[in-house]
Write an enzyme that holds these catalytic residues in place. Structure first.
Site, PDB file in Angstrom:
ATOM      1  N   TRP A 321       0.840  -1.207   0.000  1.00 22.94           N
ATOM      2  CA  TRP A 321       0.000   0.000   0.000  1.00 22.94           C
ATOM      3  C   TRP A 321       0.874   1.255   0.000  1.00 22.94           C
ATOM      4  O   TRP A 321       0.545   2.251  -0.651  1.00 22.94           O
ATOM      5  CB  TRP A 321      -0.898   0.008   1.252  1.00 22.94           C
ATOM      6  N   HIS A 322       1.997   1.174   0.701  1.00 26.84           N
ATOM      7  CA  HIS A 322       2.851   2.359   0.804  1.00 26.84           C
ATOM      8  C   HIS A 322       3.572   2.680  -0.502  1.00 26.84           C
ATOM      9  O   HIS A 322       3.965   3.828  -0.719  1.00 26.84           O
ATOM     10  CB  HIS A 322       3.878   2.184   1.928  1.00 26.84           C
ATOM     11  N   GLY A 323       3.758   1.707  -1.350  1.00 30.46           N
ATOM     12  CA  GLY A 323       4.422   2.028  -2.599  1.00 30.46           C
ATOM     13  C   GLY A 323       4.630   0.821  -3.467  1.00 30.46           C
ATOM     14  O   GLY A 323       4.723  -0.307  -2.982  1.00 30.46           O
ATOM     15  N   PHE A 470       1.753   8.210  -1.375  1.00 28.59           N
ATOM     16  CA  PHE A 470       1.212   6.886  -1.054  1.00 28.59           C
ATOM     17  C   PHE A 470      -0.233   6.735  -1.479  1.00 28.59           C
ATOM     18  O   PHE A 470      -0.918   7.603  -1.756  1.00 28.59           O
ATOM     19  CB  PHE A 470       1.360   6.594   0.437  1.00 28.59           C
TER      20      PHE A 470
END
Lengths: 470, 370
Positions: A321-323, A470
């Site tokens: 999800w963060h990247g 993000f």
């Protein structure tokens, strides 16, 4: 638009606050004020990303429309199909805009293919507002919230500018009542203003300043143990003050406009274990994955093997999800491993250790985690981690790192103190001892801080929000 | 009682917040934007063009960001508040590389990557290769940071010398550091003070086999405020601008190349009108110029100097006039090296000196050569 910008503070916000409070407010029907917030949110988002307004509008409409279908077919297969439709549209958009390049690059790497990377730009805030829309449809399907028939009210919820692009991830169920009617008071407004200015100060005066130090350390070429520790400590504080500052601003603005958003941070760096750290860091995201992924997978009420799988799955997704990159995935799995070790082996040991040992343990592993998080590619992360412990360095300290340690000592010390409860405890003590003094001190401090922040913004400085990507 | 106090506090806090954001909202409309941001030596960003196209491609928003910051009421005072905060509250020793130092005044340090110096050297080497029959020298203007009370990280002239020596083995390096100290530079500016660099001219002349004169008359022009007080946004004691004259400088004929007509135009060596302009350092040979010639009719021997230079050369060249019959100043930022054969007739047996400061060494891309 950035909260920490002249145009937001001194053009957008005064106009929106004035319009909002000028309009009549029947308690039972804040539709005009909701409309002000909706229009303001569209301007706010469109200011930076006008071309993605249509995408956001389409996602809002789809989330709302699938909600109608979920309700219409409640108890029948159609309801489940509508939920699947909502998930497909929401997650599909996220996958397309955020992960296409990643998948193509990995296919090329794995199979020796040469597909051209489509280089799709990531719409700001898509990860946040997609999760908000999904929470509504899932909660509606589970019967945890009620249908919102008014598309404009639903759009107001999703696009609400205080938390639109960097959270906290507000669930519809938490603000449904406030969207239908909310109370305003001077106390609430003043508290919101105070929280907003405090968050802005964290962002502009600490996070941005330490962000400069991070950039310096990454580019000045000095390969010493001190340089890499200076970099990673500055980055850890930069990240915390940047993101928690944004959350403070969002919560403060929420209060100004009558909303109550969930807390997103609770002094994570004072934790004594990784498990505790993740109860205190980005709480709205952790709880989202807990409620919508971990528990539906069975949580901890399953076999040990399945429990391990559930934790790994959640943290794989958290990292992803963060990247869209392997360092983020490795970062997520790294924390999954630490959480599993604590759960099955180290947890009880940590409880018995002196507090300072636990703090050092937590700091070390969180810092290593941030090195992975900040690396564009894994070899860079491994090189930096090695340098932290003396591998591949030219020495213990160089002239540049000693200079910058001296130059940034006060911001670093302020950041360290500000990461603990000490400031709150000091204010509480002062409040008890000299309440009259606080009556004068608070507005003076808020005003002085706002002027100081304005000075930094007008003079121009390093000012990106990390979590926008993000 | 507590509730009443809390309410008063809320009233005051809310009032302060509204007064500041609302007050500046009104002030930013009421106070006219100045035509020039004097302390920053630039024009403020204009209100951007508002069209459907500029809205859709977000150009309007980007332009408005700049406009909003540049036209902010009390901008200079707020910049000073920030500088005060950086140095006196956060106790930082520089503000984005800008420092104020007890010994050398204000300055700016910045790292000059080795790779950049090597690329600059390659460009110098390419031009030097075309200078047949000339004695070619290279030198570096040290940053005044090197003499500051604190060890600022940044440009290292010794490292630059070593790199230039490696990259340009056929050129003779002249080290001018020994003729300088922290007091050789203006306290408010990056440049050296002409009055304090006579020894630099002497050292360079000797290294190139000539003997520039050392006796000059100092002429005071007025107070000199360099670039740093504006960049730092801090009040500073001003320097005094003086220029040096002698019989040789007074008798010299100066011509400037008009870069539009490519014709040579007569001018002054010291331009007192330019001193009152945006940059008072333009006093010396009018600041940024592509090419200048200084002819000294009293010189004997007919030896010439071709000075490939940046702004530091403007105040240095007059001090070398006595040693040459003609000095040609060439600024490769404004004239392409490929055009030089059409503009200059290089005289065999003369001297060519490449002398650059860290600002040029760190930005090879701005040199129109190679």
């Amino acid at each position: 638009m950035l909260f920490s910008s002249v145009e937001f503070l001194y053009y957008f916000l005064p106009v929106v606050v004035a319009l909002y409070y000028i309009l009549p407010q029947p308690k039972a029907s804040p539709k005009w004020r909701n409309l002000v917030l909706l229009v303001a949110s569209v301007v706010f988002y469109g200011w930076g990303e006008p071309k993605y307004l249509l995408l956001m509008a389409a996602q809002v409409f789809s989330g709302w429309f699938f909600g109608l279908l979920i309700e219409k077919f409640r108890g029948r297969a159609g309801s489940r199909a509508a939920l699947i439709g909502a998930l497909a549209v929401g997650l599909g958009s996220l996958m397309f805009f955020k992960y296409t390049d990643f998948f193509v690059a990995n296919v090329n790497g794995l199979f020796g293919a040469a597909f051209k990377l489509p280089a799709i730009a990531l719409p700001i805030g898509i990860s946040f507002y997609t999760f908000q829309i999904l929470s509504y449809d899932i909660d509606l399907y589970w019967g945890k919230t009620e249908l919102q028939r008014n598309v404009l009210t639903f759009a107001t919820y999703v696009t609400l500018f205080p938390q639109l692009i960097a959270g906290p991830i507000v669930r519809y169920a938490d603000v449904a009542r406030e969207l239908a009617g909310r109370e305003h008071s001077l106390e609430r407004f003043a508290g919101g203003a105070r929280r907003f200015v405090l968050g802005l100060g964290k962002k502009v005066l600490i996070a941005n300043v330490l962000g400069e130090l991070v950039d310096i350390c990454k580019t000045n070429g000095e390969k010493s143990v001190l340089a890499v520790w200076l970099y990673i400590i500055a980055y850890a504080f930069h990240l915390y003050f940047d993101f928690s500052g944004y959350s403070d601003m969002a919560i403060g603005l929420g209060h100004i406009f009558g909303f109550e958003f969930m807390e997103n941070f609770n002094y994570p760096y004072i934790a004594k274990s990784v498990t505790e750290f993740w109860r205190r860091w980005h709480i709205s995201l952790s709880s989202w994955f807990r409620d919508y992924v971990y528990i539906p997978l069975g949580g901890n009420r399953v076999s040990a093997g399945r429990h391990v799988f559930n934790i790994l799955a959640v943290w794989f997704l958290t990292g992803f999800w963060h990247g869209a990159g392997w360092p983020f995935i490795i970062w997520g799995v790294y924390f999954a491993a630490l959480l599993l070790i604590e759960k099955f082996a180290l947890g009880r040991v940590l409880e018995k250790l002196p507090a300072f040992v636990s703090h050092i343990y937590l700091a070390l592993f969180v810092l290593i985690g941030w090195v992975i998080f900040d690396a564009h590619e894994l070899p860079v992360a491994f090189e930096r981690i090695g340098m932290m412990f003396g591998a591949g360095v030219d020495g213990g300290a160089g002239g540049a790192s000693l200079y910058y340690l001296r130059s940034y000592a006060v911001p670093l010390i302020l950041a360290a103190i500000g990461s603990t409860r000490l400031p709150v405890l000091a204010v509480t003590a002062l409040e008890k001892k000299a309440p009259r003094l606080m009556t004068a001190l608070e507005p003076v401090c808020v005003g002085a801080l706002l002027i100081l922040i304005t000075a930094y913004l007008v003079d121009g400085s390093f000012n990106p929000f990390i979590y926008f990507r993000f | 009682m507590t509730k009443a106090r809390t309410s008063l506090r809320s009233v005051l806090t809310a009032a302060v917040f509204i007064l500041i954001i609302g007050g500046f909202f009104i002030l930013n409309r009421a106070v006219a934007t100045p035509e020039t941001l004097v302390s920053e030596r630039r024009k403020p960003a204009a209100f951007p063009e508002l069209t459907v196209k500029t809205l859709l491609n977000a150009e309007f928003m980007g332009g408005f960001d700049d406009y909003a910051a540049d036209s902010f009421a009390f901008r200079d005072a707020l910049r000073t508040v920030r500088a005060f905060s950086v140095f006196d509250i956060f106790m930082q020793t520089d503000k984005s590389g800008l420092y104020r130092d007890a010994d050398v005044g204000a300055g700016k340090f910045g790292a000059v990557p080795e790779d950049a110096i090597r690329r600059t050297a390659a460009k110098i080497g390419a031009v030097a290769a075309t200078l047949d029959g000339l004695n070619v020298y290279v030198s570096v203007v040290p940053d005044k940071s090197g003499w500051a009370a604190r060890d600022y990280p940044g440009f290292d002239p010794d490292a630059a010398r070593a790199i230039l020596g490696e990259e340009l083995p056929g050129l003779t390096y002249i080290d001018v550091s020994e003729a300088l100290d922290g007091g050789s530079f203006y306290k408010t500016d990056l440049h050296w003070d002409q009055e304090k660099i006579v020894d630099v001219a002497t050292l360079l002349g000797r290294a190139m086999g000539s003997q520039p004169e050392t006796q000059y008359t100092a002429n005071t022009v007025g107070e000199f405020s360099g670039v740093y007080p504006g960049q730092l946004a801090l009040p500073m004691a001003q320097d005094t601008a003086r220029y040096l004259t002698s019989d040789a400088t007074s008798g010299a004929a100066v011509k400037y190349l008009d870069d539009k007509t490519l014709k040579w135009v007569d001018g002054e060596m010291y331009d007192l009108e330019a001193f009152s302009g945006r940059d008072p350092y333009d006093l010396f040979l009018r600041g940024a110029q592509a090419m200048i010639t200084i002819e000294n009719p009293s010189a004997t021997g007919g030896r010439e100097l071709y000075l490939f230079r940046d702004s530091f050369g403007s105040s240095l060249a007059p001090l070398l006039v006595s040693a040459y019959s003609k000095i040609t100043l060439i600024d490769l930022r404004y004239v392409d090296a490929r055009a030089l054969p059409m503009l200059v007739e290089f005289k065999p047996g003369s001297d060519a000196l490449f002398m650059y400061s860290s600002q040029i060494l760190g930005a090879p891309e701005i040199l129109l050569a190679g």
